[in-house]
Scaffold this motif. Structure first.
Motif, PDB file in Angstrom:
ATOM      1  N   GLU A 122      36.394 -34.132 -75.370  1.00  0.00           N
ATOM      2  CA  GLU A 122      37.470 -33.461 -76.174  1.00  0.00           C
ATOM      3  C   GLU A 122      38.603 -34.198 -76.332  1.00  0.00           C
ATOM      4  O   GLU A 122      39.114 -34.369 -77.681  1.00  0.00           O
ATOM      5  N   LYS A 123      39.221 -34.994 -75.532  1.00  0.00           N
ATOM      6  CA  LYS A 123      40.393 -36.038 -75.892  1.00  0.00           C
ATOM      7  C   LYS A 123      40.211 -37.164 -76.847  1.00  0.00           C
ATOM      8  O   LYS A 123      40.789 -37.313 -77.643  1.00  0.00           O
ATOM      9  N   ILE A 124      38.819 -37.468 -76.733  1.00  0.00           N
ATOM     10  CA  ILE A 124      38.222 -38.628 -77.570  1.00  0.00           C
ATOM     11  C   ILE A 124      38.120 -38.038 -79.064  1.00  0.00           C
ATOM     12  O   ILE A 124      38.444 -38.599 -80.149  1.00  0.00           O
ATOM     13  N   VAL A 125      37.598 -36.885 -79.056  1.00  0.00           N
ATOM     14  CA  VAL A 125      37.431 -36.076 -80.203  1.00  0.00           C
ATOM     15  C   VAL A 125      38.882 -36.133 -81.044  1.00  0.00           C
ATOM     16  O   VAL A 125      39.086 -36.057 -82.320  1.00  0.00           O
ATOM     17  N   ASP A 126      39.791 -35.710 -80.205  1.00  0.00           N
ATOM     18  CA  ASP A 126      41.120 -35.215 -80.833  1.00  0.00           C
ATOM     19  C   ASP A 126      41.889 -36.561 -81.518  1.00  0.00           C
ATOM     20  O   ASP A 126      42.423 -36.823 -82.329  1.00  0.00           O
ATOM     21  N   GLU A 127      41.480 -37.642 -80.625  1.00  0.00           N
ATOM     22  CA  GLU A 127      42.071 -38.977 -81.023  1.00  0.00           C
ATOM     23  C   GLU A 127      41.480 -39.468 -82.240  1.00  0.00           C
ATOM     24  O   GLU A 127      42.116 -40.014 -83.300  1.00  0.00           O
ATOM     25  N   TRP A 128      40.152 -39.455 -82.306  1.00  0.00           N
ATOM     26  CA  TRP A 128      39.536 -39.852 -83.647  1.00  0.00           C
ATOM     27  C   TRP A 128      39.752 -38.811 -84.834  1.00  0.00           C
ATOM     28  O   TRP A 128      39.847 -39.286 -85.843  1.00  0.00           O
ATOM     29  N   ASN A 129      39.911 -37.544 -84.518  1.00  0.00           N
ATOM     30  CA  ASN A 129      40.174 -36.767 -85.693  1.00  0.00           C
ATOM     31  C   ASN A 129      41.525 -37.097 -86.048  1.00  0.00           C
ATOM     32  O   ASN A 129      41.548 -37.259 -87.478  1.00  0.00           O
ATOM     33  N   CYS A 130      42.630 -37.399 -85.224  1.00  0.00           N
ATOM     34  CA  CYS A 130      43.634 -37.968 -85.962  1.00  0.00           C
ATOM     35  C   CYS A 130      43.599 -39.204 -86.553  1.00  0.00           C
ATOM     36  O   CYS A 130      44.225 -39.355 -87.537  1.00  0.00           O
ATOM     37  N   LEU A 131      42.956 -40.147 -85.915  1.00  0.00           N
ATOM     38  CA  LEU A 131      42.951 -41.318 -86.599  1.00  0.00           C
ATOM     39  C   LEU A 131      42.249 -41.184 -88.166  1.00  0.00           C
ATOM     40  O   LEU A 131      42.723 -41.735 -88.895  1.00  0.00           O
TER      41      LEU A 131
END
Length: 176
Positions: A122-131
């Motif tokens: 979930e943290k990885i998805v949130d970071e990439w979504n932001c990116l």
């Protein structure tokens, strides 16, 4: 890296590692494999759905064992769900993406891991979504690299990192 370029083109998007290099730029990332592009579009537009699906798969693998992996793989080969494909790439042997001559994903289960824990995922998805939404303008397109290269203009920057030659076409599917 060149200076003063306008757009970035990544005609072999794959896992998207090059996306992290550019901030405040228009990025056009393409790949011939529709499921790669579907994952990135889902990541950009529907991150909660992606996270929920991954968590559901993870929990079912924990409770049902490796047979669940093969059920998901069979379902993916019938219906081509981006969510299934993403989860398979996190739980298959060494994260390999390989297809047989029938265009079926055929990588076996990785017996020593069950994927990324859902909280970390979930943290990885949130970071990439932001990116892909805030730091730059990413467009994900399913098409052959030759078509993507037709859009390139004089002040654009292109990253060409094609699949390895020795894969003998195992990455390519005939959808686009």
């Amino acid at each position: 890296m060149p200076q003063n370029y306008e757009n970035v083109f990544i005609p072999f998007c794959g896992g998207g590692s090059y996306l992290t290099l550019f901030k405040q730029k228009n990025i056009y990332a393409s790949d011939i494999l529709p499921d790669v592009i579907n994952i990135f579009n889902c990541l950009k537009l529907h991150p909660t759905h992606l996270k929920d699906s991954y968590k559901d798969h993870y929990n079912k693998l924990v409770s049902h064992g490796q047979n669940y992996y093969y059920e998901v793989r069979d379902n993916y080969n019938k219906h081509r769900s981006a969510n299934d494909f993403l989860w398979l790439t996190r739980t298959c042997f060494n994260g390999l993406i390989r297809f047989n001559p029938k265009n079926e994903f055929n990588v076996s289960f990785h017996h020593n891991r069950k994927g990324i824990e859902p909280q970390k995922f979930e943290k990885i998805v949130d970071e990439w979504n932001c990116l892909v939404n805030i730091f730059n303008q990413c467009r994900f397109i399913c098409e052959d690299y030759r078509k993507t290269l037709c859009y390139v203009k004089a002040r654009d920057f292109v990253i060409l990192d094609p699949p390895y030659l020795q894969t003998k076409g195992q990455y390519q599917m005939q959808f686009c």
